[in-house]
Write an enzyme that holds these catalytic residues in place. Sequence first.
Site, PDB file in Angstrom:
ATOM      1  N   SER B 109       0.311  16.443  40.218  1.00 31.99           N
ATOM      2  CA  SER B 109       1.448  17.080  39.563  1.00 31.99           C
ATOM      3  C   SER B 109       1.167  18.536  39.515  1.00 31.99           C
ATOM      4  CB  SER B 109       1.289  16.610  38.012  1.00 31.99           C
ATOM      5  OG  SER B 109       2.481  17.461  37.145  1.00 31.99           O
ATOM      6  N   HIS B 123       8.725  21.915  41.046  1.00 36.59           N
ATOM      7  CA  HIS B 123       7.983  20.786  40.546  1.00 36.59           C
ATOM      8  C   HIS B 123       7.751  19.883  41.717  1.00 36.59           C
ATOM      9  CE1 HIS B 123       8.583  16.691  38.928  1.00 36.59           C
ATOM     10  NE2 HIS B 123       7.244  17.135  38.504  1.00 36.59           N
ATOM     11  N   ASN B 125       5.479  16.051  41.989  1.00 38.41           N
ATOM     12  CA  ASN B 125       4.511  14.832  41.266  1.00 38.41           C
ATOM     13  C   ASN B 125       4.627  13.863  41.950  1.00 38.41           C
ATOM     14  OD1 ASN B 125       5.186  12.655  38.886  1.00 38.41           O
ATOM     15  ND2 ASN B 125       3.200  13.207  39.203  1.00 38.41           N
ATOM     16  N   THR B 126       3.466  13.296  42.534  1.00 41.46           N
ATOM     17  CA  THR B 126       3.357  11.829  42.951  1.00 41.46           C
ATOM     18  C   THR B 126       2.563  11.213  42.461  1.00 41.46           C
ATOM     19  OG1 THR B 126       2.247  12.519  45.053  1.00 41.46           O
ATOM     20  CG2 THR B 126       4.501  12.334  45.420  1.00 41.46           C
TER      21      THR B 126
END
Lengths: 288, 288
Positions: B109, B123, B125-126
Amino acid sequence: MKNSIHQEKAQKWFKQLRDDIVFTMESIEKDYASKMGGTAGQYDITPWSRMDISGQPGGGETAIMRDGLVFEKAGVNISTVWGEFSEEFRDKIPGASDNDGGFWASGISLVMHPRNPFVPPVHMNTRHIITSKSWFGGGADLNPIYKNDDDTKTFHDALKTCCDQHDPEYYTQYSKWADEYFWNAHRNEPRGVGGVFYDYLNNNDDAEWDKNFSFTKDVGKTFNEIYPQIVRVHMFDTYDKEHEDFMLFRRGRYAEFNLIHDRGTVFGLKTGGNVDAILMSLPPRVTW
Amino acid sequence: MKNSIHQEKAQKWFKQLRDDIVFTMESIEKDYASKMGGTAGQYDITPWSRMDISGQPGGGETAIMRDGLVFEKAGVNISTVWGEFSEEFRDKIPGASDNDGGFWASGISLVMHPRNPFVPPVHMNTRHIITSKSWFGGGADLNPIYKNDDDTKTFHDALKTCCDQHDPEYYTQYSKWADEYFWNAHRNEPRGVGGVFYDYLNNNDDAEWDKNFSFTKDVGKTFNEIYPQIVRVHMFDTYDKEHEDFMLFRRGRYAEFNLIHDRGTVFGLKTGGNVDAILMSLPPRVTW
């Protein structure tokens, strides 16, 4: 037990208290200016109508002072709103389901963010809510950047004296409730040094209404006496950049509380409130 | 369908991607410094153990750059945690109730808060989550202070190309989901200009796992190619105090989204996560 005389009396009081607080805080600004120079901060008072925001009835006034000499940002809101709670929300509010979600709510809410890290920020709110039930709620808590035992004692002693005049149990109950309510759960730390918090102080008859209204008024008056004393003790304290940086850091924790945990904020945002009025509580400058 | 090889592969990838992103962003800092002078920002990498925080297994690493020349604050977190969801929480997570609340979660993240108001914050995130089910999720969205159609197009085009390589439906679905997800509901406004958001991309067998993991890797790689391009376009743009003040104001909206609406933040705070790691997403300086 909806009662239009009660509603009018409560609404009028919240406005009177707002005027008194505005007068007090502007007096502090003037006294500071007369000693240190500069332009004393003043409140801007702006009326708003909820009809314009969410199409629902009601409205209020925001009073906000920005860039004062003592107060970097100090907001005092009053509002009176009514309508129907959403299906989702009415289960969470006493007496709302029995009333098809109908409610009426009036209150005052304030937050002061001083400029000097040694003058503690403060919050105060009192409200009267009517569904199929009728009650008062409110609270006040001190949120020093640097804890100061004398200030904490001054603040709590005044609230205790106020509580004791109404019920010998109140201070014990409501200061405990404040410690629980003003708890920054995700940080596992208190928001500040507490004060009092009360809610669902039910008015089952006129005598109870009178008693609870009287207490609610005294909480407001007590705030407007004791907080200015604490401000005046510290408003000339010297401070440096390190103190200010720590203040900006601590304000982050305050913002986190309001946005994550504060029930009043959630109530306002979920019931079509005035977002700018609700979030006037947020500090003027914050660092993370 | 818990599978230790899958878990290891995913966890290893998130760390590899973190290293790649750290390298990319530090290269940007160095290039800026070599042209303009000053000290290039660097990430501080700090490992943490969840055992120390909540007594639950797992941990991760925070990588945070503060006071860089280009990035005022840029955090990249990786974490791998497991345990049991609380009774309250397990109903909200697919496959958790069938599994006595047992879960495993690993992910990356990041949030970048540039110093220049014309370089957009971002931003990404995975994550890979396993309960009685197994799935991938993630997203990336651009949050410009001043909207710039070229940047928006560059960002979306790259994500579309990435999506199209995996499924012709993905970009349409996931960019729409991003618009819905990154919606600052209480303000009735988008957080930024969107991007992609996907979740519950289920792995019912090994082939699906491979396909979904491959997509998830490509989202990360695409981010690490396209965002630096946008940064390099704007990092030398001139700006004045008015632009900066507007940036601090817009950052307030970003903070509001993360603290009020962001599901990842709530997930982290409710599952005994590392509060400092979760809230590294908050902007370094904010005004309200």
